[in-house]
Each structure stands twice: as C-alpha cells, then as structure tokens.
Design a protein around this motif. Structure first.
Motif, PDB file in Angstrom:
ATOM      1  N   CYS A   1      15.360  48.048 -30.867  1.00  0.00           N
ATOM      2  CA  CYS A   1      13.999  48.002 -30.325  1.00  0.00           C
ATOM      3  C   CYS A   1      13.088  47.442 -31.411  1.00  0.00           C
ATOM      4  O   CYS A   1      13.349  47.607 -32.597  1.00  0.00           O
ATOM      5  N   TYR A   2      12.008  46.820 -30.984  1.00  0.00           N
ATOM      6  CA  TYR A   2      11.049  46.251 -31.922  1.00  0.00           C
ATOM      7  C   TYR A   2       9.673  46.848 -31.681  1.00  0.00           C
ATOM      8  O   TYR A   2       9.298  47.142 -30.549  1.00  0.00           O
ATOM      9  N   PHE A   3       8.932  46.988 -32.772  1.00  0.00           N
ATOM     10  CA  PHE A   3       7.590  47.567 -32.708  1.00  0.00           C
ATOM     11  C   PHE A   3       6.636  46.692 -33.517  1.00  0.00           C
ATOM     12  O   PHE A   3       7.013  46.130 -34.540  1.00  0.00           O
TER      13      PHE A   3
ATOM     14  N   TYR B   1      10.986  61.258 -27.837  1.00  0.00           N
ATOM     15  CA  TYR B   1      10.172  60.533 -28.808  1.00  0.00           C
ATOM     16  C   TYR B   1      10.563  60.990 -30.206  1.00  0.00           C
ATOM     17  O   TYR B   1      10.677  62.191 -30.471  1.00  0.00           O
TER      18      TYR B   1
ATOM     19  N   ASP C   1       2.413  51.710 -33.411  1.00  0.00           N
ATOM     20  CA  ASP C   1       3.235  51.433 -32.233  1.00  0.00           C
ATOM     21  C   ASP C   1       4.556  52.195 -32.339  1.00  0.00           C
ATOM     22  O   ASP C   1       5.027  52.809 -31.373  1.00  0.00           O
ATOM     23  N   PHE C   2       5.146  52.187 -33.535  1.00  0.00           N
ATOM     24  CA  PHE C   2       6.405  52.898 -33.737  1.00  0.00           C
ATOM     25  C   PHE C   2       6.224  54.400 -33.522  1.00  0.00           C
ATOM     26  O   PHE C   2       6.996  55.030 -32.792  1.00  0.00           O
TER      27      PHE C   2
ATOM     28  N   ASP D   1       3.796  47.580 -35.148  1.00  0.00           N
ATOM     29  CA  ASP D   1       3.323  48.159 -36.412  1.00  0.00           C
ATOM     30  C   ASP D   1       3.675  49.646 -36.457  1.00  0.00           C
ATOM     31  O   ASP D   1       4.325  50.172 -35.540  1.00  0.00           O
ATOM     32  N   LYS D   2       3.230  50.296 -37.501  1.00  0.00           N
ATOM     33  CA  LYS D   2       3.513  51.720 -37.711  1.00  0.00           C
ATOM     34  C   LYS D   2       3.011  52.574 -36.546  1.00  0.00           C
ATOM     35  O   LYS D   2       3.726  53.452 -36.048  1.00  0.00           O
TER      36      LYS D   2
ATOM     37  N   LYS E   1       6.926  41.303 -33.911  1.00  0.00           N
ATOM     38  CA  LYS E   1       8.042  42.241 -34.025  1.00  0.00           C
ATOM     39  C   LYS E   1       8.222  42.635 -35.474  1.00  0.00           C
ATOM     40  O   LYS E   1       9.127  42.167 -36.147  1.00  0.00           O
TER      41      LYS E   1
ATOM     42  N   ASN F   1       5.729  55.145 -29.763  1.00  0.00           N
ATOM     43  CA  ASN F   1       6.688  54.701 -28.753  1.00  0.00           C
ATOM     44  C   ASN F   1       8.164  54.774 -29.106  1.00  0.00           C
ATOM     45  O   ASN F   1       9.005  54.603 -28.224  1.00  0.00           O
ATOM     46  N   ALA F   2       8.515  55.002 -30.363  1.00  0.00           N
ATOM     47  CA  ALA F   2       9.937  55.027 -30.738  1.00  0.00           C
ATOM     48  C   ALA F   2      10.634  56.228 -30.101  1.00  0.00           C
ATOM     49  O   ALA F   2      10.157  57.351 -30.191  1.00  0.00           O
TER      50      ALA F   2
END
Length: 150
Positions: A118-120, A136, A125-126, A122-123, A106, A129-130
């Motif tokens: 929310c947790y991601f 989005y 993933d963020f 890495d960059k 995380k 999916n953010a």
C-alpha cells in the motif's frame, strides 16, 4: 593504526541511566545497563530520534525512569522512517516493512509482501489509513513487535 586515537575507549555516564559506559573518542557506545546507544548527535538533539536509537534521548529518560522499554510509539516509528528511509516491525508472525519513495503522490510504501503493498501520501495519511487486515495500525500499535531500522 593499532594505537590510533580512534581506537581508545573512554568512560562516561550514560545519558539515560547514569551508569558508566565505555565510549569511543567520538562519544559513541552502548550502555550495557539500559541498552541506550550514547552518541554526541543524540546529546545535541535530545528530542529527535537519532539512529540507532528507537526513541529520543528525552523520551528514553522518561521511559527508563518509569521502568519501561525503549519501544517507539507510532509517531516515533514514523520519525525513524523519515530519518532512515526503511523500518520494519512484526505483527502476528508477519514482517511488515515501510520505506520512503521518491514518487510525488506515493511517499510511504507499506506491506509484508509484494502482493499487498500500500502507498501513502505522507505521515498523516499513513496514521489515519494504514491497516493490517481490517485493523487500523494506529489501534493495534501496542501489539506490534520488534519495531526497528532495516
């Protein structure tokens, strides 16, 4: 210390707009014309984002030439996060914060209040999916306001 060499003010040309800017002995000073914060570390790293600036020196030069503001794109914003650990922006009246965490799975924490964190990993993933609501972040980034360091 009143007359210390560190209190002296020098003049130089702004790295972005070329106008005269007052800087300290260490080369730090904000340009009143374009708003760029001149600093030697930024001069030595023209393609990196150096606090307190929101974009790299080379990008700032391009934006200034095109008469655009120094607003970071999403990649710039995440570079700010990686170098400073805490950043924020506003969207539709809400303040969203990102911070780096030490947890192995995380790394990026994102949200506007404790109930919607929310947790991601890495960059990437963020970026992929953010979301804010059903949107989005990568698709609405041009609508966020006041991206900055916390």
């Amino acid at each position: 210390m009143k007359n210390s060499q560190f209190n002296k003010i020098y003049e130089k040309k702004c790295d972005v707009c070329g106008k005269i800017v007052a800087v300290s002995k260490t080369g730090n000073g904000e340009c009143k014309n374009c708003g760029w914060y001149n600093n030697r570390l930024g001069e030595m790293n023209e393609d990196k984002i150096i606090f307190p600036n929101l974009v790299s020196l080379n990008k700032a030069k391009r934006l200034y030439k095109d008469k655009k503001t120094f607003k970071p794109d999403l990649n710039d914003f995440l570079e700010m996060l990686s170098s400073y650990s805490e950043v924020e922006f506003w969207y539709k009246g809400l303040n969203y914060c990102l911070s780096l965490r030490d947890c192995a799975d995380k790394k990026i924490e994102f949200g506007c209040n404790p109930s919607n964190i929310c947790y991601f990993i890495d960059k990437d993933d963020f970026i992929q999916n953010a979301k804010i609501g059903n949107e989005y972040l990568k698709n609405i980034w041009d609508k966020v306001e006041n991206p900055k360091y916390i």
